[in-house]
Design a protein around this motif. Sequence first.
Motif, PDB file in Angstrom:
ATOM      1  N   PRO A  88       9.402   9.196   5.131  1.00 15.78           N
ATOM      2  CA  PRO A  88      10.530  10.138   5.109  1.00 15.78           C
ATOM      3  C   PRO A  88      11.488   9.906   3.941  1.00 15.78           C
ATOM      4  O   PRO A  88      12.088  10.861   3.431  1.00 15.78           O
ATOM      5  CB  PRO A  88      11.222   9.878   6.456  1.00 15.78           C
ATOM      6  CG  PRO A  88      10.167   9.295   7.331  1.00 15.78           C
ATOM      7  CD  PRO A  88       9.330   8.465   6.417  1.00 15.78           C
ATOM      8  N   GLU A  89      11.633   8.657   3.502  1.00 15.15           N
ATOM      9  CA  GLU A  89      12.512   8.372   2.369  1.00 15.15           C
ATOM     10  C   GLU A  89      11.904   8.886   1.062  1.00 15.15           C
ATOM     11  O   GLU A  89      12.598   9.470   0.224  1.00 15.15           O
ATOM     12  CB  GLU A  89      12.767   6.862   2.269  1.00 15.15           C
ATOM     13  CG  GLU A  89      13.531   6.293   3.458  1.00 15.15           C
ATOM     14  CD  GLU A  89      14.872   6.992   3.655  1.00 15.15           C
ATOM     15  OE1 GLU A  89      15.609   7.119   2.648  1.00 15.15           O
ATOM     16  OE2 GLU A  89      15.164   7.410   4.782  1.00 15.15           O
ATOM     17  N   ILE A  90      10.621   8.673   0.885  1.00 18.79           N
ATOM     18  CA  ILE A  90       9.947   9.152  -0.318  1.00 18.79           C
ATOM     19  C   ILE A  90       9.919  10.679  -0.335  1.00 18.79           C
ATOM     20  O   ILE A  90      10.004  11.311  -1.400  1.00 18.79           O
ATOM     21  CB  ILE A  90       8.532   8.552  -0.391  1.00 18.79           C
ATOM     22  CG1 ILE A  90       8.634   7.043  -0.673  1.00 18.79           C
ATOM     23  CG2 ILE A  90       7.671   9.242  -1.452  1.00 18.79           C
ATOM     24  CD1 ILE A  90       7.338   6.283  -0.536  1.00 18.79           C
ATOM     25  N   ALA A  91       9.842  11.292   0.852  1.00 20.84           N
ATOM     26  CA  ALA A  91       9.812  12.756   0.941  1.00 20.84           C
ATOM     27  C   ALA A  91      11.126  13.402   0.515  1.00 20.84           C
ATOM     28  O   ALA A  91      11.180  14.628   0.346  1.00 20.84           O
ATOM     29  CB  ALA A  91       9.466  13.179   2.365  1.00 20.84           C
ATOM     30  N   LYS A  92      12.167  12.622   0.309  1.00 25.51           N
ATOM     31  CA  LYS A  92      13.432  13.179  -0.184  1.00 25.51           C
ATOM     32  C   LYS A  92      13.325  13.620  -1.637  1.00 25.51           C
ATOM     33  O   LYS A  92      14.126  14.439  -2.102  1.00 25.51           O
ATOM     34  CB  LYS A  92      14.551  12.144  -0.022  1.00 25.51           C
ATOM     35  CG  LYS A  92      14.910  11.849   1.432  1.00 25.51           C
ATOM     36  CD  LYS A  92      15.975  10.771   1.530  1.00 25.51           C
ATOM     37  CE  LYS A  92      16.338  10.479   2.991  1.00 25.51           C
ATOM     38  NZ  LYS A  92      17.350   9.389   3.105  1.00 25.51           N
ATOM     39  N   TRP A  93      12.331  13.079  -2.377  1.00 27.85           N
ATOM     40  CA  TRP A  93      12.187  13.449  -3.785  1.00 27.85           C
ATOM     41  C   TRP A  93      10.744  13.740  -4.196  1.00 27.85           C
ATOM     42  O   TRP A  93      10.462  13.977  -5.371  1.00 27.85           O
ATOM     43  CB  TRP A  93      12.766  12.368  -4.700  1.00 27.85           C
ATOM     44  CG  TRP A  93      12.519  10.945  -4.266  1.00 27.85           C
ATOM     45  CD1 TRP A  93      13.359  10.149  -3.552  1.00 27.85           C
ATOM     46  CD2 TRP A  93      11.346  10.150  -4.509  1.00 27.85           C
ATOM     47  NE1 TRP A  93      12.791   8.914  -3.335  1.00 27.85           N
ATOM     48  CE2 TRP A  93      11.565   8.878  -3.924  1.00 27.85           C
ATOM     49  CE3 TRP A  93      10.149  10.384  -5.182  1.00 27.85           C
ATOM     50  CZ2 TRP A  93      10.625   7.845  -3.978  1.00 27.85           C
ATOM     51  CZ3 TRP A  93       9.208   9.366  -5.242  1.00 27.85           C
ATOM     52  CH2 TRP A  93       9.446   8.116  -4.645  1.00 27.85           C
ATOM     53  N   ALA A  94       9.814  13.748  -3.226  1.00 27.43           N
ATOM     54  CA  ALA A  94       8.415  14.049  -3.536  1.00 27.43           C
ATOM     55  C   ALA A  94       7.739  14.596  -2.289  1.00 27.43           C
ATOM     56  O   ALA A  94       8.218  14.398  -1.169  1.00 27.43           O
ATOM     57  CB  ALA A  94       7.683  12.791  -4.012  1.00 27.43           C
ATOM     58  N   ARG A  95       6.625  15.277  -2.481  1.00 23.84           N
ATOM     59  CA  ARG A  95       5.799  15.597  -1.316  1.00 23.84           C
ATOM     60  C   ARG A  95       5.059  14.333  -0.931  1.00 23.84           C
ATOM     61  O   ARG A  95       4.437  13.673  -1.779  1.00 23.84           O
ATOM     62  CB  ARG A  95       4.794  16.704  -1.633  1.00 23.84           C
ATOM     63  CG  ARG A  95       3.869  17.001  -0.443  1.00 23.84           C
ATOM     64  CD  ARG A  95       2.779  17.967  -0.818  1.00 23.84           C
ATOM     65  NE  ARG A  95       3.276  19.340  -0.838  1.00 23.84           N
ATOM     66  CZ  ARG A  95       2.521  20.386  -1.160  1.00 23.84           C
ATOM     67  NH1 ARG A  95       1.269  20.209  -1.525  1.00 23.84           N
ATOM     68  NH2 ARG A  95       3.029  21.602  -1.141  1.00 23.84           N
ATOM     69  N   ALA A  96       5.104  13.969   0.337  1.00 22.66           N
ATOM     70  CA  ALA A  96       4.488  12.743   0.832  1.00 22.66           C
ATOM     71  C   ALA A  96       3.629  13.071   2.042  1.00 22.66           C
ATOM     72  O   ALA A  96       4.099  13.721   2.978  1.00 22.66           O
ATOM     73  CB  ALA A  96       5.555  11.711   1.196  1.00 22.66           C
ATOM     74  N   CYS A  97       2.378  12.618   2.026  1.00 24.30           N
ATOM     75  CA  CYS A  97       1.434  12.908   3.108  1.00 24.30           C
ATOM     76  C   CYS A  97       0.791  11.619   3.603  1.00 24.30           C
ATOM     77  O   CYS A  97       0.208  10.865   2.813  1.00 24.30           O
ATOM     78  CB  CYS A  97       0.326  13.850   2.631  1.00 24.30           C
ATOM     79  SG  CYS A  97       0.887  15.484   2.114  1.00 24.30           S
ATOM     80  N   SER A  98       0.902  11.373   4.896  1.00 27.16           N
ATOM     81  CA  SER A  98       0.137  10.306   5.546  1.00 27.16           C
ATOM     82  C   SER A  98      -0.891  10.959   6.448  1.00 27.16           C
ATOM     83  O   SER A  98      -0.810  12.162   6.735  1.00 27.16           O
ATOM     84  CB  SER A  98       1.053   9.376   6.344  1.00 27.16           C
ATOM     85  OG  SER A  98       1.731  10.096   7.365  1.00 27.16           O
ATOM     86  N   TYR A  99      -1.862  10.194   6.901  1.00 24.96           N
ATOM     87  CA  TYR A  99      -2.889  10.795   7.753  1.00 24.96           C
ATOM     88  C   TYR A  99      -3.542   9.735   8.621  1.00 24.96           C
ATOM     89  O   TYR A  99      -3.403   8.532   8.375  1.00 24.96           O
ATOM     90  CB  TYR A  99      -3.928  11.532   6.899  1.00 24.96           C
ATOM     91  CG  TYR A  99      -5.024  10.671   6.306  1.00 24.96           C
ATOM     92  CD1 TYR A  99      -6.337  10.777   6.752  1.00 24.96           C
ATOM     93  CD2 TYR A  99      -4.763   9.751   5.283  1.00 24.96           C
ATOM     94  CE1 TYR A  99      -7.359  10.008   6.213  1.00 24.96           C
ATOM     95  CE2 TYR A  99      -5.771   8.981   4.735  1.00 24.96           C
ATOM     96  CZ  TYR A  99      -7.072   9.113   5.201  1.00 24.96           C
ATOM     97  OH  TYR A  99      -8.079   8.337   4.670  1.00 24.96           O
ATOM     98  N   ASP A 100      -4.243  10.219   9.650  1.00 26.09           N
ATOM     99  CA  ASP A 100      -5.042   9.353  10.507  1.00 26.09           C
ATOM    100  C   ASP A 100      -6.490   9.456  10.047  1.00 26.09           C
ATOM    101  O   ASP A 100      -7.045  10.565   9.988  1.00 26.09           O
ATOM    102  CB  ASP A 100      -4.951   9.794  11.972  1.00 26.09           C
ATOM    103  CG  ASP A 100      -3.527   9.859  12.495  1.00 26.09           C
ATOM    104  OD1 ASP A 100      -2.671   9.112  11.981  1.00 26.09           O
ATOM    105  OD2 ASP A 100      -3.275  10.665  13.418  1.00 26.09           O
ATOM    106  N   ARG A 101      -7.118   8.335   9.718  1.00 26.99           N
ATOM    107  CA  ARG A 101      -8.531   8.384   9.347  1.00 26.99           C
ATOM    108  C   ARG A 101      -9.372   8.898  10.517  1.00 26.99           C
ATOM    109  O   ARG A 101      -8.954   8.858  11.677  1.00 26.99           O
ATOM    110  CB  ARG A 101      -9.030   7.005   8.908  1.00 26.99           C
ATOM    111  CG  ARG A 101      -8.529   6.589   7.531  1.00 26.99           C
ATOM    112  CD  ARG A 101      -9.338   5.434   6.958  1.00 26.99           C
ATOM    113  NE  ARG A 101      -9.243   4.229   7.756  1.00 26.99           N
ATOM    114  CZ  ARG A 101      -8.275   3.324   7.658  1.00 26.99           C
ATOM    115  NH1 ARG A 101      -7.289   3.505   6.806  1.00 26.99           N
ATOM    116  NH2 ARG A 101      -8.279   2.249   8.417  1.00 26.99           N
ATOM    117  N   ALA A 102     -10.563   9.356  10.213  1.00 28.96           N
ATOM    118  CA  ALA A 102     -11.439   9.934  11.236  1.00 28.96           C
ATOM    119  C   ALA A 102     -11.584   8.978  12.416  1.00 28.96           C
ATOM    120  O   ALA A 102     -11.848   7.787  12.249  1.00 28.96           O
ATOM    121  CB  ALA A 102     -12.809  10.241  10.644  1.00 28.96           C
ATOM    122  N   GLY A 103     -11.377   9.505  13.613  1.00 29.83           N
ATOM    123  CA  GLY A 103     -11.490   8.728  14.839  1.00 29.83           C
ATOM    124  C   GLY A 103     -10.190   8.101  15.282  1.00 29.83           C
ATOM    125  O   GLY A 103     -10.023   7.795  16.459  1.00 29.83           O
ATOM    126  N   ALA A 104      -9.247   7.905  14.356  1.00 29.18           N
ATOM    127  CA  ALA A 104      -7.995   7.211  14.671  1.00 29.18           C
ATOM    128  C   ALA A 104      -6.888   8.209  14.992  1.00 29.18           C
ATOM    129  O   ALA A 104      -6.944   9.371  14.603  1.00 29.18           O
ATOM    130  CB  ALA A 104      -7.573   6.325  13.510  1.00 29.18           C
TER     131      ALA A 104
END
Length: 363
Positions: A88-104
């Motif tokens: 959320p902090e990085i998203a203040k000045w950039a698009r930031a994407c996290s994800y769950d790997r397959a199965g997780a």
Amino acid sequence: MRALRILFRSSLFVFAAMAVLISAVAVSGQQGESSSSAPADIVYARPGQLVDAGGFRLNLYCMGSGSPTVVFDSGWGDWAPAWSKVQPEIAKWARACSYDRAGAGFSDPGPMPRTSVHIAGELRTALHHAGIAGPYILVAGAFGGDNVRTFADLYMDEVAGLVLVDADSTDVEPKVMQEEEHRGLAGIPKDMRDCRNLIAEHKPLPNVSSRRQPPQTCAQQSFFRGLPEAAWSPELNATVLEIAQTKVAMYDSYASEMEQTPADEAYLQQHRRSLGSRPIRVLTSGNHAVGHLETKPPDTPKHLKYEQEITLAQARWLKLSSNSKQIFAHHSSEYIQFDEPETLINAVREVYDQTTRPGGAHK
């Protein structure tokens, strides 16, 4: 070592465990509560955007705007909540994407075996289907480092830079250390599947260690640095624990990932090409495989030598780019994003600024 990471996960106070159970009841009875009172990390307790990754769906959480997009991949046994303090902090000045790997997490199971080549390809497919074009700044901790370095090899033109967060360095370690680690990891897939079978059969999960106070089950010990996690709200802890106690496919995925690590490392040894002038930042904790500082092993000559070898191995990644730097997190476990979040945020910002300034090069 990934094996040591599992052994060194610390226990938390019984009150924290009680808070998780209490919060699960509270959340179920508070559906009418206004969203403004919800904790900030609750976003990770629900599916984000489920995106096709080639016949199955990956769960993405994207925030902010701009290019290049910052993309996070997690360590072994982790998924998107690992980045709850920094994304959320990085998203203040950039698009930031996290994800769950397959199965997780909230992602669907993916095809076996779970190699870094498959993981990198699936992530790229999901990002494209979500309309998130490169270039990407890839940020990864521990095992995730294998995946993003593989991504960079396969899709170099879509990579703007790398930030490796105390990433696993087995492929560039001395051979004797590689062999020792492989021996240490050998029994983990069986342990994962034993726990998986109990969950699949709806059997109680016994405590796996009497040394922990309070004792923890295999579901609590297998993921992140042990559950509950003090860095999260009770609401997020409750959801993560529920997933760990019920999602059979996650155990299959992580068992396969662990089994495939020698092949992943062999791939990286055979595909070690330069990233040119793309910025690389290597974050080193000096406490690799240590989940909590209070569980850090004694500074025996053997342990100090191990940490020195890890630091030297991670430094070998500096040769991959003419624009590289090793940054030390002196007061952190291997979870730098929890213990020294500003160190990670500043490293990502440095890479981001260099890739967006006039004349910033990707080649």
